[in-house]
Design a protein around this motif. Structure first.
Motif, mmCIF file in Angstrom:
data_model
loop_
_atom_site.group_PDB
_atom_site.id
_atom_site.type_symbol
_atom_site.label_atom_id
_atom_site.label_comp_id
_atom_site.label_asym_id
_atom_site.label_seq_id
_atom_site.Cartn_x
_atom_site.Cartn_y
_atom_site.Cartn_z
ATOM 1 N N ASP A 16 -34.257 3.115 11.341
ATOM 2 C CA ASP A 16 -33.663 3.250 12.676
ATOM 3 C C ASP A 16 -32.377 4.065 12.578
ATOM 4 O O ASP A 16 -31.418 3.665 11.910
ATOM 5 N N SER A 17 -32.343 5.211 13.251
ATOM 6 C CA SER A 17 -31.162 6.067 13.198
ATOM 7 C C SER A 17 -29.943 5.408 13.833
ATOM 8 O O SER A 17 -28.806 5.647 13.410
ATOM 9 N N VAL A 18 -30.176 4.558 14.843
ATOM 10 C CA VAL A 18 -29.061 3.866 15.490
ATOM 11 C C VAL A 18 -28.400 2.897 14.509
ATOM 12 O O VAL A 18 -27.166 2.742 14.497
ATOM 13 N N PHE A 19 -29.201 2.247 13.674
ATOM 14 C CA PHE A 19 -28.634 1.327 12.686
ATOM 15 C C PHE A 19 -27.747 2.074 11.706
ATOM 16 O O PHE A 19 -26.636 1.626 11.389
ATOM 17 N N TRP A 20 -28.200 3.222 11.220
ATOM 18 C CA TRP A 20 -27.385 3.976 10.264
ATOM 19 C C TRP A 20 -26.128 4.512 10.926
ATOM 20 O O TRP A 20 -25.057 4.569 10.303
ATOM 21 N N ALA A 21 -26.246 4.888 12.206
ATOM 22 C CA ALA A 21 -25.049 5.328 12.931
ATOM 23 C C ALA A 21 -24.064 4.175 13.091
ATOM 24 O O ALA A 21 -22.847 4.344 12.917
ATOM 25 N N SER A 22 -24.567 2.997 13.427
ATOM 26 C CA SER A 22 -23.689 1.832 13.577
ATOM 27 C C SER A 22 -23.065 1.443 12.242
ATOM 28 O O SER A 22 -21.901 1.026 12.196
ATOM 29 N N LEU A 23 -23.815 1.607 11.159
ATOM 30 C CA LEU A 23 -23.265 1.296 9.837
ATOM 31 C C LEU A 23 -22.157 2.278 9.472
ATOM 32 O O LEU A 23 -21.111 1.885 8.929
ATOM 33 N N ARG A 24 -22.351 3.559 9.781
ATOM 34 C CA ARG A 24 -21.296 4.554 9.525
ATOM 35 C C ARG A 24 -20.061 4.272 10.373
ATOM 36 O O ARG A 24 -18.924 4.366 9.879
ATOM 37 N N ASN A 25 -20.279 3.921 11.634
ATOM 38 C CA ASN A 25 -19.141 3.617 12.506
ATOM 39 C C ASN A 25 -18.369 2.407 12.002
ATOM 40 O O ASN A 25 -17.134 2.391 12.016
ATOM 41 N N THR A 26 -19.096 1.384 11.566
ATOM 42 C CA THR A 26 -18.448 0.176 11.045
ATOM 43 C C THR A 26 -17.658 0.483 9.783
ATOM 44 O O THR A 26 -16.514 0.030 9.621
ATOM 45 N N ALA A 27 -18.259 1.267 8.887
ATOM 46 C CA ALA A 27 -17.567 1.631 7.650
ATOM 47 C C ALA A 27 -16.339 2.493 7.949
ATOM 48 O O ALA A 27 -15.269 2.310 7.342
ATOM 49 N N ALA B 155 -13.599 0.250 9.237
ATOM 50 C CA ALA B 155 -13.028 -0.591 8.185
ATOM 51 C C ALA B 155 -12.175 0.217 7.214
ATOM 52 O O ALA B 155 -11.083 -0.222 6.820
ATOM 53 N N VAL B 156 -12.632 1.403 6.833
ATOM 54 C CA VAL B 156 -11.905 2.215 5.855
ATOM 55 C C VAL B 156 -10.535 2.618 6.387
ATOM 56 O O VAL B 156 -9.557 2.704 5.627
ATOM 57 N N VAL B 157 -10.442 2.853 7.691
ATOM 58 C CA VAL B 157 -9.160 3.246 8.279
ATOM 59 C C VAL B 157 -8.297 2.034 8.592
ATOM 60 O O VAL B 157 -7.099 1.993 8.257
ATOM 61 N N VAL B 158 -8.878 1.028 9.226
ATOM 62 C CA VAL B 158 -8.097 -0.095 9.742
ATOM 63 C C VAL B 158 -7.563 -0.982 8.627
ATOM 64 O O VAL B 158 -6.409 -1.433 8.684
ATOM 65 N N VAL B 159 -8.362 -1.250 7.595
ATOM 66 C CA VAL B 159 -7.943 -2.203 6.558
ATOM 67 C C VAL B 159 -6.648 -1.764 5.880
ATOM 68 O O VAL B 159 -5.663 -2.514 5.857
ATOM 69 N N PRO B 160 -6.555 -0.551 5.294
ATOM 70 C CA PRO B 160 -5.293 -0.188 4.638
ATOM 71 C C PRO B 160 -4.136 0.030 5.610
ATOM 72 O O PRO B 160 -2.999 -0.343 5.316
ATOM 73 N N VAL B 161 -4.425 0.633 6.776
ATOM 74 C CA VAL B 161 -3.342 0.907 7.725
ATOM 75 C C VAL B 161 -2.772 -0.390 8.274
ATOM 76 O O VAL B 161 -1.538 -0.577 8.338
ATOM 77 N N GLN B 162 -3.644 -1.298 8.666
ATOM 78 C CA GLN B 162 -3.159 -2.557 9.236
ATOM 79 C C GLN B 162 -2.441 -3.394 8.195
ATOM 80 O O GLN B 162 -1.381 -3.978 8.478
ATOM 81 N N ALA B 163 -2.980 -3.464 6.979
ATOM 82 C CA ALA B 163 -2.325 -4.231 5.924
ATOM 83 C C ALA B 163 -0.971 -3.632 5.562
ATOM 84 O O ALA B 163 0.020 -4.354 5.396
ATOM 85 N N GLY B 164 -0.922 -2.294 5.438
ATOM 86 C CA GLY B 164 0.339 -1.649 5.085
ATOM 87 C C GLY B 164 1.387 -1.776 6.171
ATOM 88 O O GLY B 164 2.562 -2.066 5.888
ATOM 89 N N LEU B 165 0.995 -1.571 7.430
ATOM 90 C CA LEU B 165 1.943 -1.693 8.532
ATOM 91 C C LEU B 165 2.447 -3.129 8.657
ATOM 92 O O LEU B 165 3.647 -3.363 8.910
ATOM 93 N N ALA B 166 1.549 -4.086 8.469
ATOM 94 C CA ALA B 166 1.965 -5.488 8.530
ATOM 95 C C ALA B 166 2.954 -5.822 7.425
ATOM 96 O O ALA B 166 3.909 -6.584 7.638
ATOM 97 N N LEU B 167 2.755 -5.251 6.238
ATOM 98 C CA LEU B 167 3.688 -5.488 5.134
ATOM 99 C C LEU B 167 5.059 -4.892 5.447
ATOM 100 O O LEU B 167 6.096 -5.524 5.178
ATOM 101 N N ILE B 168 5.078 -3.683 6.012
ATOM 102 C CA ILE B 168 6.357 -3.060 6.373
ATOM 103 C C ILE B 168 7.096 -3.913 7.401
ATOM 104 O O ILE B 168 8.304 -4.163 7.279
ATOM 105 N N LEU B 169 6.380 -4.386 8.418
ATOM 106 C CA LEU B 169 7.007 -5.236 9.431
ATOM 107 C C LEU B 169 7.506 -6.538 8.819
ATOM 108 O O LEU B 169 8.584 -7.033 9.175
ATOM 109 N N ALA B 170 6.740 -7.100 7.884
ATOM 110 C CA ALA B 170 7.162 -8.343 7.239
ATOM 111 C C ALA B 170 8.436 -8.134 6.426
ATOM 112 O O ALA B 170 9.339 -8.983 6.430
#
Length: 308
Positions: A79-90, A93-108
């Motif tokens: 299913d092409s929609v599944f692979w598209a959703s998997l790419r979107n999810t990845a 995650a690849v952008v949000v995880v480091p940015v959110q963790a790093g920004l939260a550490l700076i604020l802390a």
């Protein structure tokens, strides 16, 4: 005399055994509500999803479910929609995880400084966390509209040279717009977690580093960062799980569009199960998602383990 001592010893053993039995019963009674909830709302749904994933069950159908083996998984991986959703999810995650963790550490680090007004900033940063995600998604959907606040601000700053765009209906900006909103909403929670970890580091270490003339970066690299080992493992795993579980923002703001550029695995599973009423296929998607998250969390835990 010997018989009396023996009788007292036996009586003490009986009382100790009775006390242990009473403590065991109290422990079981206190834990049973949590165990029942865990079984009803976690174990049973997981077992049902595992069973449904190998059937052609539908949400509303006069025909009973029929075992189809791995047909759902074969269809899913084609299913092409599944692979598209998997790419979107990845991608999310690849952008949000480091940015959110790093920004939260700076604020802390900022709010952990001994300056006036830190309690005010802690409250301001944490306020979005206690607000409903649906409410925040609706608010930001209005902000991202073509005539919304963001485009008005961009137009004012650029003196009318840039009118902005339709952020949520533009395939190139829809997912980044959701990323910005998601980071803003959740960064306060992880700031508090980082802050709790910072406050467990002994102050004597910082005083010793100051006496040795260590710079701020050396103090952070040799004292703060190693002292946050357990905290950063917890934060990375929780942010990753939350990122892979992206659903509410998509459901409220874009409905997976435009052109499936914001469709995620969880949103696809819910849409398949409820809108398309194909619960067997949705269960297969959920099972693949469960294995995916478990694998990623396991790899993260392995990479961040104690190596001493």
């Amino acid at each position: 005399m010997y018989a009396t001592a023996t009788g007292q010893l036996v009586a003490r053993r009986v009382r100790a055994r009775t006390a242990r039995s009473r403590e065991t019963l109290i422990g079981v009674a206190m834990a049973s509500p949590a165990v029942v909830l865990l079984v009803v709302f976690f174990l049973v749904p997981v077992l049902l999803a595992f069973g449904l994933a190998f059937t052609n069950a539908r949400l509303i159908s006069p025909r009973p479910a029929r075992f189809v083996g791995v047909d759902n998984f074969i269809t899913l991986f084609g299913d092409s929609v599944f692979w598209a959703s998997l790419r979107n999810t990845a991608y999310f995650a690849v952008v949000v995880v480091p940015v959110q963790a790093g920004l939260a550490l700076i604020l802390a680090l900022l709010v952990n400084a001994k300056v006036r007004g830190t309690n005010f900033f802690r409250t301001v940063y944490f306020a979005p966390v206690v607000t409903s995600m649906v409410v925040i998604s609706l608010l930001w959907r209005f902000i991202y509209q073509p005539d919304g606040l963001l485009n008005h601000l961009l137009s004012a700053v650029s003196f009318g040279h840039w009118q902005g765009t339709d952020w949520l209906n533009n395939p190139d900006t829809a997912m980044p717009a959701i990323m910005v909103m998601s980071i803003w909403q959740a960064v306060g929670f992880h700031m508090i977690v980082w802050l709790a970890g910072l406050q467990t580091i002994p102050r004597d270490l910082y005083e010793a580093a100051a006496l040795d003339g260590a710079s701020g970066w050396k103090t952070f690299a040799n004292i703060t960062w190693p002292g946050l080992r357990a905290t950063r493992t917890f934060i990375l795993i929780t942010i990753t799980i939350a990122a892979f579980s992206l659903f509410t923002q998509i459901s409220v703001m874009t409905q997976g569009g435009p052109l499936d550029r914001t469709t995620t695995v969880v949103f696809m599973a819910v849409r398949t199960g409820y809108e398309q009423q194909s619960t067997g296929y949705a269960a297969a998607i959920s099972l693949v998602f469960f294995v995916l998250v478990l694998t990623v969390s396991g790899v993260q835990r392995f990479l961040t383990r104690d190596k001493d």
